[in-house]
Design a protein around this motif. Sequence first.
Motif, PDB file in Angstrom:
ATOM      1  N   GLN B 236       0.816  -1.213   0.000  1.00 17.62           N
ATOM      2  CA  GLN B 236       0.000   0.000   0.000  1.00 17.62           C
ATOM      3  C   GLN B 236       0.849   1.264   0.000  1.00 17.62           C
ATOM      4  OE1 GLN B 236      -3.571   0.532   1.783  1.00 17.62           O
ATOM      5  NE2 GLN B 236      -3.676  -1.426   2.871  1.00 17.62           N
ATOM      6  N   ALA B 237       0.278   2.320  -0.532  1.00 19.95           N
ATOM      7  CA  ALA B 237       0.887   3.643  -0.368  1.00 19.95           C
ATOM      8  C   ALA B 237       0.630   4.064   1.072  1.00 19.95           C
ATOM      9  CB  ALA B 237       0.258   4.632  -1.330  1.00 19.95           C
ATOM     10  N   LEU B 238       1.695   4.421   1.786  1.00 18.70           N
ATOM     11  CA  LEU B 238       1.553   4.616   3.230  1.00 18.70           C
ATOM     12  C   LEU B 238       1.200   6.054   3.596  1.00 18.70           C
ATOM     13  CD1 LEU B 238       4.291   2.437   4.938  1.00 18.70           C
ATOM     14  CD2 LEU B 238       1.885   1.961   4.580  1.00 18.70           C
ATOM     15  N   ASP B 239       0.042   6.502   3.166  1.00 16.36           N
ATOM     16  CA  ASP B 239      -0.382   7.807   3.686  1.00 16.36           C
ATOM     17  C   ASP B 239      -0.994   7.589   5.067  1.00 16.36           C
ATOM     18  OD1 ASP B 239      -3.052   6.948   3.234  1.00 16.36           O
ATOM     19  OD2 ASP B 239      -2.888   7.607   1.161  1.00 16.36           O
ATOM     20  N   ASP B 240      -1.225   8.689   5.775  1.00 15.89           N
ATOM     21  CA  ASP B 240      -1.714   8.585   7.151  1.00 15.89           C
ATOM     22  C   ASP B 240      -3.015   7.788   7.220  1.00 15.89           C
ATOM     23  OD1 ASP B 240       0.430  10.038   7.903  1.00 15.89           O
ATOM     24  OD2 ASP B 240      -0.685  11.795   8.609  1.00 15.89           O
ATOM     25  N   ALA B 241      -3.896   8.012   6.247  1.00 19.24           N
ATOM     26  CA  ALA B 241      -5.204   7.354   6.274  1.00 19.24           C
ATOM     27  C   ALA B 241      -5.051   5.834   6.147  1.00 19.24           C
ATOM     28  CB  ALA B 241      -6.087   7.893   5.153  1.00 19.24           C
ATOM     29  N   ALA B 242      -4.107   5.415   5.304  1.00 19.96           N
ATOM     30  CA  ALA B 242      -3.895   3.976   5.117  1.00 19.96           C
ATOM     31  C   ALA B 242      -3.388   3.336   6.408  1.00 19.96           C
ATOM     32  CB  ALA B 242      -2.915   3.739   3.970  1.00 19.96           C
ATOM     33  N   ILE B 243      -2.480   4.034   7.083  1.00 20.70           N
ATOM     34  CA  ILE B 243      -1.956   3.503   8.354  1.00 20.70           C
ATOM     35  C   ILE B 243      -3.070   3.448   9.400  1.00 20.70           C
ATOM     36  CG2 ILE B 243      -0.428   4.050  10.299  1.00 20.70           C
ATOM     37  CD1 ILE B 243       1.634   5.020   8.204  1.00 20.70           C
ATOM     38  N   ASP B 244      -3.833   4.531   9.515  1.00 19.47           N
ATOM     39  CA  ASP B 244      -4.933   4.548  10.499  1.00 19.47           C
ATOM     40  C   ASP B 244      -5.905   3.399  10.240  1.00 19.47           C
ATOM     41  OD1 ASP B 244      -3.820   6.772  11.580  1.00 19.47           O
ATOM     42  OD2 ASP B 244      -5.249   8.196  10.713  1.00 19.47           O
ATOM     43  N   LYS B 245      -6.217   3.209   8.962  1.00 17.74           N
ATOM     44  CA  LYS B 245      -7.208   2.179   8.606  1.00 17.74           C
ATOM     45  C   LYS B 245      -6.661   0.777   8.912  1.00 17.74           C
ATOM     46  CE  LYS B 245      -9.814   0.485   4.685  1.00 17.74           C
ATOM     47  NZ  LYS B 245      -9.783   0.393   3.224  1.00 17.74           N
ATOM     48  N   ALA B 246      -5.408   0.555   8.568  1.00 21.73           N
ATOM     49  CA  ALA B 246      -4.822  -0.776   8.800  1.00 21.73           C
ATOM     50  C   ALA B 246      -4.796  -1.103  10.291  1.00 21.73           C
ATOM     51  CB  ALA B 246      -3.409  -0.833   8.215  1.00 21.73           C
ATOM     52  N   VAL B 247      -4.472  -0.103  11.113  1.00 14.52           N
ATOM     53  CA  VAL B 247      -4.423  -0.338  12.564  1.00 14.52           C
ATOM     54  C   VAL B 247      -5.836  -0.570  13.100  1.00 14.52           C
ATOM     55  CG1 VAL B 247      -3.904   0.714  14.809  1.00 14.52           C
ATOM     56  CG2 VAL B 247      -2.282   0.949  12.910  1.00 14.52           C
ATOM     57  N   ASP B 248      -6.761   0.310  12.742  1.00 13.39           N
ATOM     58  CA  ASP B 248      -8.134   0.193  13.273  1.00 13.39           C
ATOM     59  C   ASP B 248      -8.781  -1.127  12.871  1.00 13.39           C
ATOM     60  OD1 ASP B 248      -8.092   2.583  14.620  1.00 13.39           O
ATOM     61  OD2 ASP B 248      -8.803   3.744  12.898  1.00 13.39           O
ATOM     62  N   ALA B 249      -8.520  -1.560  11.640  1.00 15.33           N
ATOM     63  CA  ALA B 249      -9.209  -2.758  11.133  1.00 15.33           C
ATOM     64  C   ALA B 249      -8.547  -4.057  11.584  1.00 15.33           C
ATOM     65  CB  ALA B 249      -9.263  -2.707   9.609  1.00 15.33           C
ATOM     66  N   ASN B 250      -7.242  -4.000  11.892  1.00 20.22           N
ATOM     67  CA  ASN B 250      -6.512  -5.259  12.073  1.00 20.22           C
ATOM     68  C   ASN B 250      -5.844  -5.467  13.429  1.00 20.22           C
ATOM     69  OD1 ASN B 250      -6.679  -6.390   9.231  1.00 20.22           O
ATOM     70  ND2 ASN B 250      -5.862  -4.329   8.860  1.00 20.22           N
ATOM     71  N   LEU B 251      -5.771  -4.410  14.247  1.00 24.26           N
ATOM     72  CA  LEU B 251      -5.089  -4.608  15.527  1.00 24.26           C
ATOM     73  C   LEU B 251      -6.023  -5.339  16.487  1.00 24.26           C
ATOM     74  CD1 LEU B 251      -2.583  -4.214  17.225  1.00 24.26           C
ATOM     75  CD2 LEU B 251      -3.520  -2.063  18.038  1.00 24.26           C
ATOM     76  N   SER B 252      -5.638  -6.537  16.834  1.00 24.66           N
ATOM     77  CA  SER B 252      -6.476  -7.353  17.696  1.00 24.66           C
ATOM     78  C   SER B 252      -5.610  -7.942  18.802  1.00 24.66           C
ATOM     79  CB  SER B 252      -7.124  -8.454  16.861  1.00 24.66           C
ATOM     80  OG  SER B 252      -7.759  -9.377  17.717  1.00 24.66           O
ATOM     81  N   ILE B 253      -5.861  -7.529  20.020  1.00 22.55           N
ATOM     82  CA  ILE B 253      -5.110  -8.040  21.174  1.00 22.55           C
ATOM     83  C   ILE B 253      -6.136  -8.624  22.143  1.00 22.55           C
ATOM     84  CG2 ILE B 253      -3.575  -7.441  23.078  1.00 22.55           C
ATOM     85  CD1 ILE B 253      -2.558  -5.098  21.351  1.00 22.55           C
ATOM     86  N   SER B 254      -6.097  -9.933  22.302  1.00 23.57           N
ATOM     87  CA  SER B 254      -7.164 -10.586  23.063  1.00 23.57           C
ATOM     88  C   SER B 254      -6.818 -10.758  24.543  1.00 23.57           C
ATOM     89  CB  SER B 254      -7.468 -11.954  22.451  1.00 23.57           C
ATOM     90  OG  SER B 254      -6.283 -12.726  22.435  1.00 23.57           O
ATOM     91  N   ASP B 255      -5.546 -10.640  24.884  1.00 25.99           N
ATOM     92  CA  ASP B 255      -5.156 -10.974  26.250  1.00 25.99           C
ATOM     93  C   ASP B 255      -4.326  -9.868  26.895  1.00 25.99           C
ATOM     94  OD1 ASP B 255      -3.176 -11.298  24.412  1.00 25.99           O
ATOM     95  OD2 ASP B 255      -2.434 -13.207  25.194  1.00 25.99           O
ATOM     96  N   PRO B 256      -4.877  -8.650  26.969  1.00 24.15           N
ATOM     97  CA  PRO B 256      -4.088  -7.551  27.553  1.00 24.15           C
ATOM     98  C   PRO B 256      -3.940  -7.707  29.065  1.00 24.15           C
ATOM     99  CG  PRO B 256      -6.333  -6.830  27.191  1.00 24.15           C
ATOM    100  CD  PRO B 256      -6.230  -8.221  26.603  1.00 24.15           C
ATOM    101  N   MET B 257      -2.849  -7.150  29.586  1.00 23.99           N
ATOM    102  CA  MET B 257      -2.665  -7.104  31.036  1.00 23.99           C
ATOM    103  C   MET B 257      -3.446  -5.914  31.571  1.00 23.99           C
ATOM    104  SD  MET B 257       1.412  -7.700  31.545  1.00 23.99           S
ATOM    105  CE  MET B 257       1.828  -6.160  30.721  1.00 23.99           C
TER     106      MET B 257
END
Lengths: 157, 286
Positions: B236-257
Motif C-alpha cells: 500500500q501507499a503509506l499515507d496517514d489514512a492507510a496507516i490509520d485504517k490498517a491499525v483500526d481494522a486489524n489490531l487485535s489483542i485478546s489478552d491484555p494485562m
Amino acid sequence: MAEITVTVNGKSYTRDVEPRMLLVHFIRDVLGLTGTNIGCETSVCGACTILMDGQAIKSCTQLAVQADGSSLTTIEGLASNGDLHPVQEGFWEKHGLQCGYCTPGMIMASVDLLQSNANPTEDEIRHGLEGNLCRCTGYHNIVKAVQYAAEKMQGGN
Amino acid sequence: MYPAKFDYYRAASVQEAIQLLQDHEDAKLLAGGHSLIPAMKLRLAQPPAIIDIGRIAELKGVSHDNGSIKIGALTVHADVAASNVLKSNCPLLAEAASNVGDRQVRHKGTIGGNIAHADPASDMPAAILALGGTIHLIGPSGSRQVAAADFFIDLLATDLHEDELLTAIEVPAQSGKTGSCYLKFEHPASGYAVCGAAAVVTLNDDGACAGASLCFNGVTATPHNASAVTDALVGQALDDAAIDKAVDANLSISDPMGDMHASGPYRIELAKTFAKRALKLARDRA
C-alpha cells in the motif's frame, strides 16, 4: 565474607564485606562517608547516585562486591582544596535545593551529565536528571544550577 | 533493605559461569544487577548463590559482520544507545535502549539481563522482536540460537534454561529504504512502558510499503507482534489514512494485562494510538 578493594575519592580502601552488602551501605556504614543518601532504595529516586569509574550509578542497586577494583567518587570527593565544584557552586548560587536530601545525588548526576554534554539545553538537563527526584524545588532552580555550572565549566562567569 | 544471604561467586569466563551454574543449584546469574538486585531486596528472589558474570569481557560490545549485528549480553543500555554501529545500521535498538530507565540505570543495566528477565514493561523485547532478532544461548551441552518470537514464553519467563547463559542478541542490519521508531507511553514515576510500540517500515522505490513490522511491550505478558496490521500495509501507499485504517481494522489483542496503573482495554487503546504514531514516524524516517 569477601575482600574488596575500591578507590573512593582518590583513597584506596580494602575491606571484608558480606556479599549481600549494598554499595551504598558500604560507602556510608563501612567508610563513614554519609554524604551519599539513601532514599527510595528501589533505584528510582537517585539520592544514592555516585560516580563509578566516572559514570553516574545508583549505589543502592549495586552490591559492594560488584565495585571491587573500581574507582568511586562521592559528593565528598568533588570539592578540591576547599573550592566547591562548579556544580556544587551552581546549586548554592541558584538555590537548587531546599531540604537538601536529593542534592548529593542530584549533583553527582549533573556532573555526569555535563561530562557527556558540556552545554545541555534545558530539555536535555531535565531529561538527563530524570533518574533523580526532588520533592521540594519543582526542579526549576536545579535546571538553573546546572546551567550555571555548564557556563562556568566552559570558562564563562 | 538488604537482600537475603547468598554465596557469591565470580566467573572469569563463559565456561566458568556454566560450570558454576552446574555446581550450585538454583544459583542466579548477576550481570548489571538492575533486575535481580531489586527483586532480591524485596525478597521476591532469594537465590542461595549468585554467580557474577559482570566482568566477562567477551560478552561485551557491538559487532557488525555481513549484514548482521551482534550485541554482547553484557553490553549496557548506555552503550547500546550510543553505538554508532547500531545508530547507522539498526537505529531501532539504539532508540529503544535510550528509553530504558534513566541515565544511571542505563550505565549498569545490560541488554542480556533485560531480555533474560523478560519484564513485560521493558523497552527492549518489542524492539528485538520487531527486528526479527535471535537470542544466543550457551549451556553445558553447547550453544543454541532461539528466535525472539520463540524466546519470550510468559510473564518473566523465557526459553533460557536454568543451566544456560544468554551470550548475545543478534539483529539484522537494516537495508533498503527503511525507517524505524520506538515510542512509549511511560508510567510517570517508574518510566516503565505502559505501552511501548516498536515499528519498522521499508518502502519500495515508488514509496509503497515493501514490508513492515510492529510489536508492543507493556500490553501483554510477552511482546505482541501485530502482524495482521503490517500484513495489511504491504503493497500500500503509506499515507496517514492507510496507516490509520490498517491499525483500526486489524489490531487485535485478546489478552491484555490490566493492573492499578492501566486496565486492559485502556492499554489496547494506547496500543492503537501508539501503533499509528510509531508507524507514521517510521515511514517518515525511511
